[in-house]
Design an enzyme around this catalytic site. Sequence first.
Site: not given
Ligand code: FES
Length: 128
Positions: A33, A35, A58, A102
């Site tokens: 994702c 992140d 998230c 995640c």
């Molecule tokens: Fe990216 Fe959870 S969607 S860390």
Amino acid sequence: MYNETVMDHFQNPRNTGEITDADGVGKVGSAECGDIMIMYIKVKDNRLVDVKYKTFGCAAAIATGSIASEMLMGRTLEEAEKLTSEEIADALFGLPEKKLHCSLLAPDAIKAAIADYRSRSTSESFSV
Ligand code: FES
């Protein structure tokens, strides 16, 4: 979507923030994702005596960073490196299937922080 334990760690995250004089810092990104999580550690006698984290992620990333920081506190570096995403998800009593990725951020971030700590210790011992 999230259980009570996940919601608690998301709404009241433990050990968030930065350690300004950290002994090691690990920054990783999720391939899935994009992140990011950054983990800061203080080490004494081969043990983690402080762990803090920041994430641009998230709710599951916040919750997994929070519980991982609690699980890591007091571990030896070798024990800390063995922390898995499965252990984290279990400690949170489960994560939704599509949020399992995640829980990879914290184990990857702690490994990176320990690698950073070790590279600093090695370069210090040669910098005379
Ligand atoms: Fe990216 Fe959870 S969607 S860390």
